[in-house]
Design an enzyme around this catalytic site. Sequence first.
Site, PDB file in Angstrom:
ATOM      1  N   ASN A 115      25.107 -49.150   2.519  1.00  0.00           N
ATOM      2  CA  ASN A 115      24.906 -50.291   1.635  1.00  0.00           C
ATOM      3  C   ASN A 115      26.065 -51.283   1.674  1.00  0.00           C
ATOM      4  OD1 ASN A 115      24.015 -51.942  -0.539  1.00  0.00           O
ATOM      5  ND2 ASN A 115      22.874 -50.200  -1.341  1.00  0.00           N
ATOM      6  N   ILE A 144      23.551 -40.615   4.529  1.00  0.00           N
ATOM      7  CA  ILE A 144      22.869 -39.382   4.153  1.00  0.00           C
ATOM      8  C   ILE A 144      22.232 -39.527   2.769  1.00  0.00           C
ATOM      9  CG2 ILE A 144      24.410 -37.956   5.547  1.00  0.00           C
ATOM     10  CD1 ILE A 144      25.734 -37.032   2.916  1.00  0.00           C
ATOM     11  N   ASP A 145      22.660 -40.535   2.007  1.00  0.00           N
ATOM     12  CA  ASP A 145      22.115 -40.733   0.660  1.00  0.00           C
ATOM     13  C   ASP A 145      20.678 -41.249   0.677  1.00  0.00           C
ATOM     14  OD1 ASP A 145      24.456 -39.919  -0.637  1.00  0.00           O
ATOM     15  OD2 ASP A 145      25.338 -41.904  -0.446  1.00  0.00           O
ATOM     16  N   MET A 189      25.490 -33.739  -2.640  1.00  0.00           N
ATOM     17  CA  MET A 189      25.874 -35.149  -2.694  1.00  0.00           C
ATOM     18  C   MET A 189      24.709 -36.018  -3.151  1.00  0.00           C
ATOM     19  SD  MET A 189      28.286 -35.923   0.609  1.00  0.00           S
ATOM     20  CE  MET A 189      30.009 -35.410   0.647  1.00  0.00           C
ATOM     21  N   ARG A 191      25.264 -39.630  -5.680  1.00  0.00           N
ATOM     22  CA  ARG A 191      25.865 -40.168  -6.906  1.00  0.00           C
ATOM     23  C   ARG A 191      24.828 -40.818  -7.807  1.00  0.00           C
ATOM     24  NH1 ARG A 191      31.002 -41.707  -8.210  1.00  0.00           N
ATOM     25  NH2 ARG A 191      31.675 -41.046  -6.141  1.00  0.00           N
TER      26      ARG A 191
END
Length: 409
Positions: A115, A144-145, A189, A191
């Site tokens: 991003n 990976i998010d 992971m 957030r």
Amino acid sequence: MMKNAIVAQSGGPTTAINASLAGVIKGCLESHEIDVLYGALNGVEGLMDERLVNLTDIFDHNEENLNVLKLTPAMYLGSCRRKLKDVDQDSSEYDIIINIFRKYHIHYFFYIGGNDSMDTVGKMSRYVKEHQMDVKVIGIPKTIDNDLVVTDHTPGFGSAARYVAASVLEMAHDTYIYNTKSVLIAEIMGRDAGWLTAASVLARNSYSRAPHLIYLPEHPFSKEQFIEDIKAQFKQREHIVIAVSEGLRDVEGHYISAETAAVDAFGHATLSGTGKCLEGLVAEKFGCKVRSVEINVLQRCAAHMASATDIEESWQLGLKGVALALEGKSGEMSIVCRISDEPYQVIYDGADVQQIANAEKKIPTAWINEAGNDVTEEMVRYLRPLIHGSVAVPEQDSMPHYLFLGEAL
């Protein structure tokens, strides 16, 4: 007049980001319009410091190196977490970059990242357009998010999801061997978006329902309800495996593990460990054996568990980025569009990076169960194809053999 290109990588590493880099290199080497491809070390920071390597020299007529690069984890060119300043307030960084472009006859700039990296692509593409420069700026996704909008999913996610699911299954086997009540909490992971934690659902099979509870940041987290959920599970089984996102928040939007107001360079809150926080809560309430495991950097660098689908798509998105630039496109990011789940089919395209930068794709509410402690079958159908296939990592002396920039030089 020579027409050269520069590629750089930025943000957090993934198992598949070098596959995208390999795609860019392959696309440039096969192009009749690009003379030399340079690599900037450590993202835009290395670009501004003029720390460049000649990738054409390294990879031209060296298909073996290129194939090893595709399966090498982390970032071959190194990374940075540098957010360019607002050009209206300070254009000094952009002026430095433009001078580098002019010095090296750069007409194409490829930036591989997530991003924040797409924010850089957007800013640079606007700047060169406003200054009427013949430079095409293209973003190539990774994270990976899996939280980039527009694209169906992001390179690196499928491999990380495969690692997470396999790890949860293996930890469940470890947990089941003892004849005593226990709770294992796997912190994963994520957030603000829980895609990776949701992928733990793929660990379930005919004999194991672990993870028995899944908690995502998209749904408000209640410690009281968490305790009730565990009580309900203990009525059915002796061993409970729980998957939680690092970014769980309470109903007021506060991270349950944020101990201070400290933030990083991009304004992201500094978290102290959701798993440990919940481990203490479970130990206090139940007095049973409880363990928390933080699946940290392993989920983004475990090349031995890479998804073949992920590696191939990452490669194709690198190739597509070069194709977009050669078509005269700028300020776009290469994307993957899903055509069908069964059989799994995708196509590759480009999208305006202004629609992508600084936006975030969350898990649809309909893919989370009403209680907020599990995911639905729609989520499973979305995830399943992304982890398909294994890769044969090359070996030397019975250990994985990867490509390292210093050796290649």
